[in-house]
Structures are given as structure tokens and as C-alpha cells.
Design an enzyme around this catalytic site. Sequence first.
Site, PDB file in Angstrom:
ATOM      1  N   THR A  15       4.695   0.516  -0.273  1.00  0.00           N
ATOM      2  CA  THR A  15       4.336   1.528   0.710  1.00  0.00           C
ATOM      3  C   THR A  15       4.180   0.957   2.110  1.00  0.00           C
ATOM      4  O   THR A  15       4.544   1.602   3.100  1.00  0.00           O
ATOM      5  CB  THR A  15       3.026   2.229   0.286  1.00  0.00           C
ATOM      6  OG1 THR A  15       3.237   2.922  -0.944  1.00  0.00           O
ATOM      7  CG2 THR A  15       2.561   3.225   1.331  1.00  0.00           C
ATOM      8  N   THR A  94       1.235  -0.877  -4.125  1.00  0.00           N
ATOM      9  CA  THR A  94      -0.075  -0.873  -4.784  1.00  0.00           C
ATOM     10  C   THR A  94      -0.020  -0.499  -6.258  1.00  0.00           C
ATOM     11  O   THR A  94      -0.932  -0.841  -7.014  1.00  0.00           O
ATOM     12  CB  THR A  94      -1.053   0.087  -4.076  1.00  0.00           C
ATOM     13  OG1 THR A  94      -0.540   1.428  -4.137  1.00  0.00           O
ATOM     14  CG2 THR A  94      -1.243  -0.323  -2.625  1.00  0.00           C
TER      15      THR A  94
END
Length: 329
Positions: A15, A94
Amino acid sequence: MGAVKNLLVLYTGGTIGMLQTPAGLAPAGGFDARMRDHLAQRNDAPTLQWTLRELNPLIDSANMQQANWLAMRDAIIEAVEHDGHDGVLVLHGTDTLAYSAATLSFLLLGLQVPVLLTGSMLPAGAPDSDAWDNLVGALRQFEQGLGNGVQLYFHGRLLHGCRASKLRSEAFDAFTVMERHREGERAAQIPASLDYRQVRQAVKLAVLPVFPGLCADYLRGLFDAGVQGLLLECYGSGTGPSDDQALLDALHGARQSGVMIVAISQCPEGAVVFDTYAAGSKLRDTGLVSGGGMTREAALGKMFALLGAGLDVEAAERWFALDLCGERA
């Protein structure tokens, strides 16, 4: 614990560097220029020297595979041994950040530099993103001095590489170290067979939670598929169906045929202590190895590192029972 002078930033995707596409957010190249532009605009930017390398291909960490772990390992070793870097910052998505931190902890045993992983919940450049705070905070850790080994930095916290788990799917403080009971004898030394220089290979692993209704057929399906290691997430202190002889026989038969079977607790704050209940003792007697208070991420990464090094199941079980880098003690 001296300050790092020549840092490698290993950008794997995730991300933190994603950009919007017609299909949604996706990993994007060119993060080196974006990172330098941002740091140039900050009066408080860390001043350490760094070089960024992009792994090819960049991936959303939801697509993480063992081959990607091995590619990270190879890139880190090359950076240290051939390019003279004295620290490595891994930028990572993540979803599997805790899995990679744990796995690299075991794949890089003996490497005498600090390795730190970070990422973000929102992309760099998005309004109110946590990306630059996490990245700059990680750089400051290297500037101030880090001990050797693998750690995770997120939302202002420095976390043990093989103890961290992702607890929240949206909050910026997504990662934590759960209070799990840890007790284990520390290995006197790391053998050459587990040193970071040891070449690893892919391993067929599976993770299966114990649940009401789990039956022998499910287990046989995994074992018939060629699984070499099974991580069984048991109830509480390591219990599971103890009155299902077919299930117990399936576990015992798999262990006898060379499958490594490790038990951990599926409780967020739990540990395996087989002898507490008869139900746990019966599982142990089938040949299960206790993972103590290890997390799922650490237990899976450790199994991969041990079996991937070519150890047979007996040797892998012996080393699994010992603390190698703080995962059990």
C-alpha cells in the site's frame, strides 16, 4: 548499535507505494523519486545515506508466496555482502507484513546487520496517510542505531520481528505484540545448516484451525496433497478432539510418514501446554510438536526455514523446540 551509514531501502510493493488505477489501488514503481522529493521538503528528514532498490515484480502483499520471501532474502544478502550496505529497510504491504518479518527472522539468522520492515495503511500521498510517518520514523531508527536482527516498525512502535501480529484491519496502530506465554531454551549457537547463507527451497505447508466438526477426512486430504508440514491451531492450551480415534490415527500416521506437525494456540493470548488436559496429552502422543506461545506467523516462518533448509523431520523438530531468535523465550 551504531548508526547505519549505508542503508538499502528494499521496496517490495504494498500500500505504501500504491497508485490509483482503473481497477483500484495497485503497486507502482518510481517510489525512489517520490521518497526523495518528500524528504527534500522536510526540515526534520533523517540525513543517513540510502539507496532504493525495487524488487521485480512489485506485489500487493496479499499475493505473498514463499518465492517472494526467498527473493527478499537474496536481495538483502546481496546488499550486505556484495554492495556494502550496513542496514536494510524493507517497504512491504501490511496484509502479510508480520508473516514476512517472522520468516526473514529465521532466513537471516546470523546476518550481522539490522533489518527493519515497515509499510502503511494508506498510500503515500493520500490525505492523512500514515505512510511518510512510518517511513521517516523507520529511517530515524537506523540513524539512532539498531541492534542486528529483524524488527518491525509501525505507528511509532518498534516490534520484535517474530512476535508481531496484525491485529486491526483499518486503524493506523494495526500491529502489536500479543502477551503470549513464552518459555524455551535458547539454542547455544546457530548451526551452519540454519545460517543465512544456507540455500532454501519451497516447502508445502498448511495451517489448519481445530474447530467443532474437524474430521480425519479433512486431514487426510491435506496429507494426500503432499503437505510436508502442518501448523495445527488448537484450542486453549493445546487441546482438540481426543475421542475421535480416526482423527488421532490420521495425525499419527502422517507424523510416522515424515510430516512435521506443530501445535499452537488459536487464542490471541495463549500458549500450548499439552499436559494441562488429557485432550492435549492425546494430541501430543500422536507426534505433535508444541509451539509454546509462538504466533502463527512465527511458527509458519520457522517451519519454512527449517524444512526448507533440507532438515529431516526429526532434526526440524529438535530445532523447532529451541529458541533461535527470541520467538520462544
